[in-house]
Scaffold this active site. Sequence first.
Site, short mmCIF file in Angstrom:
data_model
loop_
_atom_site.label_atom_id
_atom_site.label_comp_id
_atom_site.label_asym_id
_atom_site.label_seq_id
_atom_site.Cartn_x
_atom_site.Cartn_y
_atom_site.Cartn_z
N GLY A 240 -5.43 -6.93 -9.50
CA GLY A 240 -6.58 -6.49 -8.72
C GLY A 240 -6.41 -5.09 -8.13
N HIS A 241 -7.48 -4.58 -7.54
CA HIS A 241 -7.46 -3.21 -7.02
C HIS A 241 -6.49 -3.08 -5.84
CE1 HIS A 241 -11.39 -4.13 -4.54
NE2 HIS A 241 -10.53 -5.09 -4.44
N ASN A 242 -5.88 -1.90 -5.77
CA ASN A 242 -5.00 -1.52 -4.65
C ASN A 242 -3.65 -2.24 -4.66
OD1 ASN A 242 -7.32 -0.08 -3.66
ND2 ASN A 242 -8.03 -1.97 -2.74
N SER A 260 -4.83 -5.73 -3.35
CA SER A 260 -3.94 -5.32 -2.26
C SER A 260 -2.71 -6.20 -2.12
CB SER A 260 -4.69 -5.27 -0.93
OG SER A 260 -5.78 -4.38 -1.01
#
Lengths: 347, 347, 347
Positions: A240-242, A260
């Site tokens: 996922g993002h980050n 994250s």
Amino acid sequence: MHARRLSIGELAKHLGRSVEGDAQFAVEGVAPLEDAGPRDLAFVRGGKAAAGLETSGAGALIAPDGIDVGRRPVIRSPNPGLDFARAVAQLVPRARPEVGVDTSACVAPEAEIHPTASVGPQCAVGARSVVGAGSVLGPNVTLYPDVRVGSDCTIHAGVVLCEGTQIGDRVILHPGAVIGSDGFGYAFDEKGAHEKVPQVGIVVLEDDVEVGANTTIDRATLAETRIRRGTKIDNLVQIGHNCDVGEDVVIVAQSGLAGSTTIERRVIMMARSATAGHITVGEGAFVGARAGVIGNLAAGKRVWGTPATEERTWLRSMAALTRLPDVLRRLRAIEKKLGIRKRDPEQ
Amino acid sequence: MHARRLSIGELAKHLGRSVEGDAQFAVEGVAPLEDAGPRDLAFVRGGKAAAGLETSGAGALIAPDGIDVGRRPVIRSPNPGLDFARAVAQLVPRARPEVGVDTSACVAPEAEIHPTASVGPQCAVGARSVVGAGSVLGPNVTLYPDVRVGSDCTIHAGVVLCEGTQIGDRVILHPGAVIGSDGFGYAFDEKGAHEKVPQVGIVVLEDDVEVGANTTIDRATLAETRIRRGTKIDNLVQIGHNCDVGEDVVIVAQSGLAGSTTIERRVIMMARSATAGHITVGEGAFVGARAGVIGNLAAGKRVWGTPATEERTWLRSMAALTRLPDVLRRLRAIEKKLGIRKRDPEQ
Amino acid sequence: MHARRLSIGELAKHLGRSVEGDAQFAVEGVAPLEDAGPRDLAFVRGGKAAAGLETSGAGALIAPDGIDVGRRPVIRSPNPGLDFARAVAQLVPRARPEVGVDTSACVAPEAEIHPTASVGPQCAVGARSVVGAGSVLGPNVTLYPDVRVGSDCTIHAGVVLCEGTQIGDRVILHPGAVIGSDGFGYAFDEKGAHEKVPQVGIVVLEDDVEVGANTTIDRATLAETRIRRGTKIDNLVQIGHNCDVGEDVVIVAQSGLAGSTTIERRVIMMARSATAGHITVGEGAFVGARAGVIGNLAAGKRVWGTPATEERTWLRSMAALTRLPDVLRRLRAIEKKLGIRKRDPEQ
């Protein structure tokens, strides 16, 4: 598997090991111990595995000191698995495509392709993208604008690198991997509908990273999703993002990291494991197959299950679970004997 | 992330909000509160999150009324997350490719590409397919025959739209998504072997749907698989044939819907959740991460686990599970005290 | 779904069945019983399903002997589902692309494309690869060098076949499937870092295999990953290196086989199920949805859960699990009555 002809002596020299027996013996193939034929090289570890030697038809071996291989030529090694892998790399080299840009590829005028790189048929390379020395783009690869691919990378067929993706050196991306797709982020608008949060960050893959087929790694919302040096990711994994994935991490097939997540170095995530977002998995932790980590995990822990539980506790719970129907029966027997009023209407 | 220069005043005007402090302040980047520098815009929600303001280097902010941001210019907003998302869309606009059909794209003569649409390099557009006004096909996209793409859609690199797929307006499909692949259906033939059931239906994606990277949505056997307006689907999700997914649904990564599932509007399916086929998940239900829904679920329910169980019951069961080995020990102690004959040979 | 016009009599002849009623009735569409209109063909099985006949608007039917369909024309069949599937194949034939190599395709000079095969736009076919009679490569397909595709195969858009992959006859590969990607294998080098073990084996897909969209099948380390005749694999499945999957196996979506799994013939693996590596699942076994098989499984067993447990035991454990909090309460009541000292500090 057929191999190019090399003598055991040449191989041993490449590996920095010594030979016992006929150093002129020419290897013509590689195979597992149980399938190997008279011109094949195989390997054996010590202990019980060595029992397979007697019935093996292997013509030559890589084996630890002290293991009796009969009259066959043998390369002695303290790490036969590693040396066999290196021998296979010599014996069965992967063909690499011709240097240069295929005439069917579309390369934007402002892109830079190193003269020693290969760009395969049907590729599309966007504006200002850079492909480094010795790197190979397979067929049907897409680089959006502003992508940077380092040197000696292998980007297999059908891979998509979205805008701004940064790839280090010696990175391998297997077919269909998607790097830099939008993260999954929405805000509720005035009417309670989902409004897309623009995903304007990037993905960075450091040196020596390997990413499996059809795996997806999302770009950050604002900054970077980063996969650090030497990390290996298997097929059909979702990052996922980050996320920030440390060095030398291993993530096995069909696992997923929510947004994250921080994974520290040398973590191992077995197949189909997952993490909730905004947590940290500490250095060297081991996350068992299918485990779901929902909170921070201290360095070195071994966990299984969902929510992820320390290995010992989890194994005991799992063993006890199948005895639960028996527990209910025994409990009723005791209550009867004690004259305790039933409170469970289902009994 | 670098941004094009806009003043706080211009941004506030676009958002329909008011400014406190220097409206001429020029924003040059966007960042999370903790990473932001002196030319960056960040946002903060109320409550505990506002504690980060003191140490943040952000040059300008979007914040609710009443939050003290020091002497920095601030756009006041009742919904800072939403307004920040809209500000980012202004500050870091996604570049869109040139209008027109790339010379390397193959467009069947009977296809219709709107003059304001873009068809990227290496695309293949089949007979009678239609691409609407302002829509963009990225590189290496495939449209089989008889596909309809509405207006202002973004179809990213490597996406495949199979025969007859119908796409509404403002739909976003991330790289590698496959829409309209055959459903998984077989009949047993006279000898008990699997004979393919032809899958001749289609997929319909309504307006404002977003589909993640490498997600797969199967065509119906005879009629339609339909994803309704505003629904958002993450990466590596599988939607089986004949599903009907309602409006404004959210399906997080690696989830799966078996064939003929009905998902009503505003359902949320968290990561790695799944449904058995031929069931209905009622309006506004919440399906927790990894939950497996195996029967109809009433509107508004919150469930976890497999088989999916109401949240409260499930949490109590999970907490109790780790104490099960202790239960067994205590049960034996009671039985001993009561002189109850052991029936469990494993003890 | 619209169909080409065929009379019930013609269809019955094709199916080798008899007609009751008007054999000249012209079918113009196919639909499920509940949606069918006056020119549509539908089918019905016996028992309770036949209740839908009364309200169905279907103009014609396929039904078992003895089911009253009113005055509508009917094809009598002992296996209505199978005959309906075959009727749909006649009524709604899938268009196949023109024979020949599209001018935008890149075919290496040493490759062999049969004159009756089709190679779609934007394909890349590598050196020494062979495409057999009547086979179709959709758009944007990649064949690496030394691939063999048999006759009458359908290789959909975006599929990637890596070096040396061997495909039998009548194989169907859905969009985005990756066949022959590297297995996930590493040795630890002298410093404890992961060194790639070369994956030099191949994948073999035998006749009549079908592979779903975005599914990945890894090449063997040294020899073969083999999927045997008639096996059907759904979307987003992962098959690890060195697996041997028997004939007529069914593997439903999002399942995964770890490396060196042997699946014997006629096994059914339901959605999201998985196996640990180096095990054998015996002939005809049934692995329930989400089950995780971690050891050898005898022929014919039915299992659920992780670790996979025999169906009966598992169902009882699952039912008991939700009653566990109640067990804890009852246990405390008994201990209190017996004056047993609490040992559980959490109580």
